[in-house]
Design an enzyme around this catalytic site. Structure first.
Site, PDB file in Angstrom:
ATOM      1  N   ARG A 257       0.872  -1.180   0.000  1.00  0.00           N
ATOM      2  CA  ARG A 257       0.000   0.000   0.000  1.00  0.00           C
ATOM      3  C   ARG A 257       0.905   1.224   0.000  1.00  0.00           C
ATOM      4  O   ARG A 257       1.407   1.630   1.026  1.00  0.00           O
ATOM      5  CB  ARG A 257      -0.917   0.000   1.231  1.00  0.00           C
ATOM      6  CG  ARG A 257      -2.061   1.013   1.123  1.00  0.00           C
ATOM      7  CD  ARG A 257      -2.839   1.148   2.433  1.00  0.00           C
ATOM      8  NE  ARG A 257      -2.130   1.990   3.385  1.00  0.00           N
ATOM      9  CZ  ARG A 257      -2.453   2.119   4.684  1.00  0.00           C
ATOM     10  NH1 ARG A 257      -3.472   1.454   5.174  1.00  0.00           N
ATOM     11  NH2 ARG A 257      -1.750   2.908   5.487  1.00  0.00           N
ATOM     12  N   HIS A 261      -3.938   5.216   3.971  1.00  0.00           N
ATOM     13  CA  HIS A 261      -5.197   4.507   3.721  1.00  0.00           C
ATOM     14  C   HIS A 261      -6.091   5.290   2.759  1.00  0.00           C
ATOM     15  O   HIS A 261      -6.647   4.755   1.817  1.00  0.00           O
ATOM     16  CB  HIS A 261      -5.932   4.258   5.037  1.00  0.00           C
ATOM     17  CG  HIS A 261      -7.298   3.690   4.846  1.00  0.00           C
ATOM     18  ND1 HIS A 261      -7.506   2.398   4.453  1.00  0.00           N
ATOM     19  CD2 HIS A 261      -8.521   4.268   4.956  1.00  0.00           C
ATOM     20  CE1 HIS A 261      -8.823   2.182   4.337  1.00  0.00           C
ATOM     21  NE2 HIS A 261      -9.448   3.298   4.633  1.00  0.00           N
ATOM     22  N   TYR A 270       2.005   5.866  11.875  1.00  0.00           N
ATOM     23  CA  TYR A 270       2.009   4.501  12.422  1.00  0.00           C
ATOM     24  C   TYR A 270       2.934   3.536  11.673  1.00  0.00           C
ATOM     25  O   TYR A 270       2.970   2.361  11.982  1.00  0.00           O
ATOM     26  CB  TYR A 270       0.583   3.929  12.500  1.00  0.00           C
ATOM     27  CG  TYR A 270      -0.210   4.015  11.196  1.00  0.00           C
ATOM     28  CD1 TYR A 270      -0.087   3.025  10.229  1.00  0.00           C
ATOM     29  CD2 TYR A 270      -1.066   5.088  10.946  1.00  0.00           C
ATOM     30  CE1 TYR A 270      -0.787   3.094   9.035  1.00  0.00           C
ATOM     31  CE2 TYR A 270      -1.774   5.172   9.752  1.00  0.00           C
ATOM     32  CZ  TYR A 270      -1.634   4.179   8.807  1.00  0.00           C
ATOM     33  OH  TYR A 270      -2.325   4.253   7.634  1.00  0.00           O
TER      34      TYR A 270
END
Ligand SMILES: Cc1ncc(C[n+]2csc(CCOP(=O)(O)OP(=O)(O)O)c2C)c(N)n1
Ligand SMILES: [Mg+2]
Length: 342
Positions: A257, A261, A270
């Site tokens: 990814r 998000h 994170y």
């Protein structure tokens, strides 16, 4: 590109092993490049305040384009999730159609401008419009596959989901149902290691969601989702199984990814810098590009031209979608409340 791609004289290369001619591989490469270009443009539009929301497929392109390649658009069904831009383009959605959804225009084939961007749908390609609650698409897909089986139709259903979504009860119920009824279903898990900020190790006790396949009584395979040809091989086996009455297949493609998000997230909060740098090296497009150059199927010049063409296609799509009319406010309640007299 690494040495290992160079085949010794007389040895067939990976695409030849799969019976693919150069044009077929280059077409898939182009789809990946176009998807990336569109995706990147969406971020620019978002930062300019012109696109409301971005959820990206960058890093997932090889798995998606390979999955699309085994389907017959308009015959087989695709029940995708929000990262599947490359999948939808490969099934026939145009760059303009995608941008119509980004700008919420009346002509948007997904929902006439009612849905968030990347909630894909396209009736002519049998792409079923995406639901926002994660994993519900898998239940819909199992239902479509069941209908095809009951009606005796030669149709296959592909559904996709993130690895985090496999923790939902819907997913388990749909997988179990598909195995019990030996449905012509392929579930492709696009495992990008994160569900928003929750890492894989806090999501499941197995390395791959495909390890659960035997628990349902279906075939399961884990594949390097950055390798277009490896995914294609696995998907061909899955689709042959589905078409020959062999039942469902669970495929887990390990992907990266690249972006946060969504445009409402910041993954630097994170994921460590080191982790991000390592992950960003897993670029499926760079990988295929290296392979094509090494195999003599692509030159640097042809690659530059291809990128220019894709950029021009994105420019045109943005321009045309921006100029397209917005939905009529009088239509606001259409599909929400029953029409009078209906
Ligand atoms: C039922 C439900 N719960 C929560 C959400 C909010 N949500 C949207 S995407 C997402 C994470 C999904 O992660 P994953 O399945 O790994 O897919 P990815 O986004 O990584 O591709 C969550 C929790 C939602 N859309 N639906
Ligand atoms: Mg994920």
């Amino acid at each position: 590109m690494s040495e290992e791609v160079k085949a010794p004289a007389g040895t067939r290369m990976a695409h030849e092993e799969l019976g693919l001619d150069p044009d077929a591989v280059l077409t898939m490469y182009r789809r990946m490049v176009l998807a990336r270009a569109l995706d990147r443009r969406m971020w620019v539009l978002n930062r300019q305040g012109r696109a409301p929301f971005v959820i990206s497929g960058q890093g997932h392109e090889a798995a998606q384009v390979a999955a699309a390649a085994v389907l017959r658009p308009g015959v087989d069904w695709a029940v995708p999730y929000y990262r599947d831009l490359a999948l939808c383009l490969a099934l026939g959605m145009t760059a303009r159609e995608f941008m119509l959804s980004v700008f919420a225009r009346a002509e948007d084939p997904t929902s006439g401008g009612r849905q968030m961007p990347s909630h894909f749908g396209l009736a002519r390609a049998r792409i079923v419009t995406t639901s926002s609650p994660v994993a519900t698409q898998v239940v819909h897909a199992a239902g479509i596959a069941y209908a095809a089986k009951v009606r005796g139709l030669d149709e296959v259903v592909l559904t996709t989901i993130g690895e985090g979504g496999t923790s939902k009860g819907d997913w388990h119920e749909a997988m179990n149902f598909a195995a019990v009824h030996r449905l012509p279903l392929i579930c492709l898990v696009e495992d990008n290691d994160y569900a928003i900020s929750v890492p894989h190790r806090l999501q499941m006790g197995v390395d791959s969601a495909a390890e659960r396949a035997s628990g349902y009584g279906m075939a399961g395979t884990t594949v390097d989702g950055g390798d277009l040809l490896a995914v294609l091989k696995v998907m061909r086996t899955a689709v042959e199984r589905a078409r020959s009455g062999g039942g469902p297949t669970l495929v887990c493609a390990k992907v990266a990814r690249f972006t946060s998000h969504s445009s409402d997230d910041d993954q630097r909060r994170y994921r460590s810098q080191e982790e991000l740098e390592t992950m960003l090296r897993r670029d499926p497009i760079e990988r295929l590009r290296g392979y094509l150059l090494e195999a003599g199927l692509l030159t640097e010049e042809a690659d530059d031209r291809l990128l220019q063409e894709c950029t021009a296609e994105v420019d045109e799509a943005v321009q045309s979608a921006q100029e397209a009319p917005a939905p009529d406010p009088a239509d606001l309640e259409r599909h929400v409340y029953a029409a009078e007299g209906a």
